[in-house]
Every structure is written in structure tokens, then in C-alpha cells.
Design an enzyme around this catalytic site. Structure first.
Site, short mmCIF file in Angstrom:
data_model
loop_
_atom_site.label_atom_id
_atom_site.label_comp_id
_atom_site.label_asym_id
_atom_site.label_seq_id
_atom_site.Cartn_x
_atom_site.Cartn_y
_atom_site.Cartn_z
N TYR A 50 -25.77 -47.27 -115.86
CA TYR A 50 -26.95 -46.39 -115.96
C TYR A 50 -28.12 -47.20 -116.49
O TYR A 50 -27.96 -47.97 -117.44
CB TYR A 50 -26.68 -45.22 -116.92
CG TYR A 50 -26.50 -43.93 -116.16
CD1 TYR A 50 -27.54 -43.44 -115.38
CD2 TYR A 50 -25.32 -43.21 -116.24
CE1 TYR A 50 -27.39 -42.26 -114.67
CE2 TYR A 50 -25.16 -42.03 -115.53
CZ TYR A 50 -26.21 -41.56 -114.74
OH TYR A 50 -26.06 -40.41 -114.04
N GLU A 52 -31.68 -45.79 -116.71
CA GLU A 52 -32.92 -44.98 -116.67
C GLU A 52 -34.02 -45.68 -117.44
O GLU A 52 -33.79 -46.21 -118.53
CB GLU A 52 -32.65 -43.60 -117.26
CG GLU A 52 -31.93 -42.70 -116.28
CD GLU A 52 -31.50 -41.38 -116.86
OE1 GLU A 52 -32.14 -40.90 -117.81
OE2 GLU A 52 -30.50 -40.83 -116.36
N ASP A 219 -46.97 -44.85 -94.75
CA ASP A 219 -45.50 -44.89 -94.79
C ASP A 219 -45.06 -45.83 -93.66
O ASP A 219 -45.19 -45.51 -92.48
CB ASP A 219 -44.96 -43.47 -94.56
CG ASP A 219 -43.44 -43.40 -94.56
OD1 ASP A 219 -42.78 -44.45 -94.39
OD2 ASP A 219 -42.90 -42.28 -94.71
N THR A 245 -38.78 -47.42 -96.40
CA THR A 245 -37.36 -47.57 -96.65
C THR A 245 -37.03 -49.05 -96.44
O THR A 245 -37.83 -49.80 -95.88
CB THR A 245 -36.51 -46.72 -95.69
OG1 THR A 245 -37.00 -46.94 -94.35
CG2 THR A 245 -36.60 -45.25 -96.01
N LYS A 248 -34.32 -50.30 -92.41
CA LYS A 248 -34.60 -50.28 -90.97
C LYS A 248 -34.90 -51.72 -90.54
O LYS A 248 -34.02 -52.58 -90.63
CB LYS A 248 -35.73 -49.29 -90.68
CG LYS A 248 -35.36 -47.85 -91.09
CD LYS A 248 -36.43 -46.86 -90.73
CE LYS A 248 -36.01 -45.43 -90.98
NZ LYS A 248 -36.28 -44.94 -92.33
N ARG A 254 -29.75 -49.85 -98.05
CA ARG A 254 -30.46 -48.56 -98.13
C ARG A 254 -31.23 -48.43 -99.43
O ARG A 254 -30.72 -48.77 -100.50
CB ARG A 254 -29.46 -47.40 -98.01
CG ARG A 254 -28.80 -47.34 -96.66
CD ARG A 254 -28.16 -46.00 -96.45
NE ARG A 254 -29.09 -45.09 -95.84
CZ ARG A 254 -29.16 -44.87 -94.53
NH1 ARG A 254 -28.35 -45.48 -93.71
NH2 ARG A 254 -30.03 -44.02 -94.05
N1 DSN Z 1 -34.17 -40.76 -89.99
C1 DSN Z 1 -35.25 -41.71 -89.86
C2 DSN Z 1 -35.45 -42.11 -88.44
O1 DSN Z 1 -34.50 -42.09 -87.70
O2 DSN Z 1 -36.54 -42.48 -88.05
C3 DSN Z 1 -36.48 -41.23 -90.51
O3 DSN Z 1 -36.20 -40.71 -91.75
#
Ligand code: DSN
Length: 448
Positions: A50, A52, A219, A245, A248, A254
Site C-alpha cells: 500500500y 497511498e 486525451d 492510457t 495501447k 495497463r
Molecule cells: N476501450 C477503449 C478502446 O477500445 O478504444 C477505449 O476505452
């Protein structure tokens, strides 16, 4: 004792998923395959701790190495995205939607107006989505006010409006966006999303935000890796806040990153904790740190540019088979196929492709008149197959398979979904494609 001995049931499911990933081609543009090092870091003992709080200001003892890890991740993130001195980064948000919520919590009050890209044109749920069931959109209107189904929390808390792409170009018309902003005076303007295949004019969006006194959040979840590598333009230093994120195109496990000017990063840090979360996922941060280390290597630049080249090459190949490409092409890793000139639309086509070993997803598209559960388009992308090492030559093959699947399924266009799926499942021709796909996958194995 390994999982194989302690829990053979779960071990088997994991092995099956591993096999699926190895023997099918993922064309889902938001998916990627991480290195063994990223996966090792994510599976590390950091998951037990933890932490925090922020570096050197934790609410729990024993965080000397968590601090070291978080400091290193921040240094790498700043370097990877060429952060100006007056900007900083939060690496603790658990996912992209949480990162976006943290920004809203930091910068907006309940009831304020936020303005983002229209979801069916490629925006994201967390940018203020709500809808009215059974309402047909006016294809010529550039603005959407949402509906009574406030399915995302953002539409319950804030007043949300969305801007649409031009019916002519299926790209954003910045004069229209400016007019909407001038009229509705949002406090936050958002760009980015899940299915917009084109570059965004970050300078123009910032100037629109400035004119109406709004914050501007970009974003870049989908494009993050391409931007870090210089294969796409960057909003860092232009927008007020940039969220992404990490799993990708950034290929770093993640999680999420939030970049902002030092003036507002402290508010964002407080919005992440205690605003929205408890302890950060240190093990995810470890994965992000290792991934960012890879992003900083020259090979990643080559990967990112090849990802875009592959997508653009795939577009040209698909056009040869008379597939209609939304907006006419792509500037990134993502392609949206408007299937309205074909016998089979997104839902059935995605399922048929999956049986053929090609994994994609059904998607809405600009001027969509169908439900998101059975939309007109198919979304594909090249991040994962480029990680496998595939190049232009393989794109020729993939386009040909996509076309063959469409041709094979066309006679079943009037079937209900279950009957359609049964026909696909029993098709020897689809099975043949699936065997060919496996053969290609084995030539480009995932390094598990
Ligand atoms: N689920 C993602 C996507 O496939 O683009 C976006 O959050």
C-alpha cells in the site's frame, strides 16, 4: 509450486487465452502485446504494498522502494513525452477513465459544462456520454446535447455537449467547433477518443478554449506511443492537461498517465487521491516504468512509424477491394471501415472475422443511424500485429483475408445473427482462412 499445480483450472484458462493470442491476429487498435519484462514487472511483489500518498509523503511506512520506482517512472515519462520544465506528471490513476475523472474533479464544479467529441464519431464514454433511445440523429447537425440515459457518470454530474465531424469530410470542422464553444461556453473542452483516425489540430483547439476561457484536455490514449515516438503531433505543452492510457500504442502495461502544467498538477494529484482512489497499483506503475524504458529506445521509434505505415498501407489495400474508409484514410494506427456499401455490417462481420482468426470490433461511425449494439462500421488497427513484426507484405495478405471473409459471408446477409454465426462456424472456407492465419501467426510468434 506453480499455478499449474496449485490451480490447474485457472492455469488452463490462462494457457487457452495465451494460445488464442498466439494463433489469432488482433486488429483491435486499443490492444497491444507487452514485452516479457513489462509482464514480469506487473507480476512483481510491488502488488503487495500500500502506498497511498505521493513520493516521500505516504500514509504508510515501508515505501522507500515504491518512492524510488515512482520517481523513476516520472523521470522516464517526462523524457518520453519531452515534457516542458513547467509541466509534471501523475502516474497513479488506475485507468484512463479514472485519469479523466480526476481532471474533471480537479478543474470543474458540479453542473459545469464540458464539451467533447461525439461518441459515435469516435469520442469516449468518459467525455460526457448520454443518449436518448430510439432517436435518429440529424446527420447535418454539428452538435449533440445528450439524452435522458445518462449512462456515464460524467453526464450525471456535468452538463455535457458534444461536437460532431463534418458530414462531408468526416473530420472535425474547427470553425464549427469554435462556434459551438462560443455559444455554449464550456469550462472544459476535450479532444481525443476511440475511433477518430485523423490528427487533431491541438493549436486550434487550444485557441478555441482560450477564446471561451475553458481548460483544454487532450486525451491521447490511442496515440500515446505514436506521439512519444514522433510519429504523430503532440499536444504536450499546448493543451492544459493531457491524459492517456499506457497499454495501447504506448505498449507499457495497463494504467494511465496525466500530464499537466505545474499550476494544476497538485489539484490533479489530490483528485486522484483522496478524490477517487486509495492506494495506487504499484505493480502497474512498475510495468509502465519498464514500458517507458522501452519507449525511450530507438527500436520503439521504428515500431511506431511502422505501425502507421502498416495502417496506411492496409487502407490502400482495402480500398482495392472497394472497402469504404471513414475520412478517406488514416494518420495513425486506426482504421474505420464504413460497411454500408457491403452486404454484411459490423456486428456480423466482426464475428465472422473472429472465426477466421482475425479479431476486430464492431463500431459506430460518423452519421451513424444504427445502434451501437449493431452498428455500420468495423474498427481495425495495427499496433499488435506490428509488435509481432509484421510489415507491408503481411498487410496485403490481411486485406485479402478480410475481403475473402466478406465474400464468403455475403450470401448469408439476410440471416438472423445466430443462424449467420452457425453458417460461419460450419464454413470450410472460413476454416481454411483460419488455418492460413495460424500459419502466418507462427511465422511471427509472440515472445511469451
Ligand atoms: N476501450 C477503449 C478502446 O477500445 O478504444 C477505449 O476505452
Amino acid at each position: 509450486m506453480t499455478l499449474h499445480h496449485t490451480d490447474p483450472e485457472v492455469h488452463t484458462i490462462i494457457a487457452q487465452e495465451q494460445q488464442r493470442q498466439q494463433l489469432k491476429l488482433s486488429l483491435i487498435p486499443s490492444e497491444n502485446f507487452f514485452s516479457a519484462s513489462v509482464r514480469e514487472a506487473v507480476g512483481s511483489v510491488f502488488m503487495h504494498k500500500y502506498a497511498e500518498g505521493n513520493i516521500k509523503k505516504r500514509y504508510y511506512e515501508g515505501n522507500v522502494f515504491v518512492d524510488k520506482l515512482e520517481s523513476l517512472t516520472i523521470r522516464r515519462a517526462k523524457k518520453a513525452f519531452k515534457l516542458p520544465d513547467e509541466w509534471s506528471v501523475n502516474v497513479q490513476a488506475l485507468a484512463g477513465s479514472n485519469a479523466n475523472l480526476a481532471v474533471y474533479l480537479a478543474l470543474l464544479d458540479i453542473g459545469d459544462t464540458m464539451m467533447g467529441m461525439f461518441l459515435p464519431d469516435g469520442g469516449h464514454l468518459s467525455h460526457g456520454w448520454s443518449y436518448e433511445p430510439k432517436t435518429v440523429q440529424d446527420p447535418h447537425s454539428y452538435i449533440y446535447f445528450g439524452g435522458s440515459r445518462k449512462v456515464n457518470i460524467t453526464s450525471r454530474i456535468f452538463k455535457t455537449i458534444q461536437y460532431k465531424t463534418s458530414p462531408l469530410t468526416q473530420q472535425f470542422d474547427y470553425d464549427e467547433v469554435e462556434q459551438i464553444a462560443m455559444e455554449h461556453k464550456p469550462k472544459l473542452i476535450i479532444t481525443g477518443g476511440t475511433a477518430y483516425p485523423r490528427e487533431i489540430d491541438y493549436h486550434r483547439m487550444k485557441s478555441i478554449a482560450q477564446k471561451v476561457g475553458a481548460y483544454y484536455m487532450a486525451d491521447i490514449a490511442h496515440e500515446a506511443g505514436l506521439i512519444a515516438a514522433g510519429a504523430m503531433k503532440s499536444p504536450i505543452g499546448i493543451a492544459d492537461v493531457v491524459t492517456m492510457t499506457t497499454h495501447k500504442t504506448l505498449r507499457s502495461g495497463r494504467g494511465a498517465l496525466i500530464f499537466a502544467h505545474n499550476d494544476i498538477i497538485k489539484k490533479i494529484n489530490r483528485a486522484v487521491l483522496p478524490g477517487l482512489q486509495g492506494g495506487p497499483f504499484n505493480h502497474s506503475i512498475a510495468g509502465i516504468c519498464v514500458g517507458l524504458g522501452e519507449v525511450l529506445k530507438p527500436e520503439f521509434k521504428e515500431y511506431a512509424f511502422q505501425t502507421v505505415r502498416n495502417a496506411q498501407f492496409l487502407v490502400e489495400e482495402l480500398k482495392r477491394y472497394n472497402f469504404t474508409i471513414v475520412s478517406g484514410g488514416t494518420d495513425k494506427h486506426l482504421i474505420l471501415l464504413n460497411l454500408t456499401n457491403k452486404p454484411i455490417l459490423g456486428k456480423k462481420f466482426a464475428r465472422a472475422l473472429d472465426y477466421a482468426g482475425i479479431v476486430a470490433n464492431m463500431n459506430t461511425m460518423p452519421q451513424e443511424i444504427r445502434s451501437p449494439a449493431d452498428p455500420s462500421a468495423l474498427r481495425i488497427g495495427t499496433p499488435w500485429i506490428t509488435t509481432r513484426g509484421m510489415k507491408e507484405q503481411e498487410m496485403v495478405q490481411i486485406a485479402s483475408w478480410i475481403n475473402r471473409v466478406m465474400e464468403i459471408c455475403s450470401p448469408w446477409k439476410e440471416y438472423e445473427f445466430d443462424e449467420f454465426e452457425k453458417s460461419v462456424k460450419e464454413s470450410v472456407e472460413i476454416q481454411t482462412i483460419s488455418d492460413e492465419v495460424k500459419e502466418l501467426c507462427l511465422k511471427f510468434p509472440l515472445k511469451i
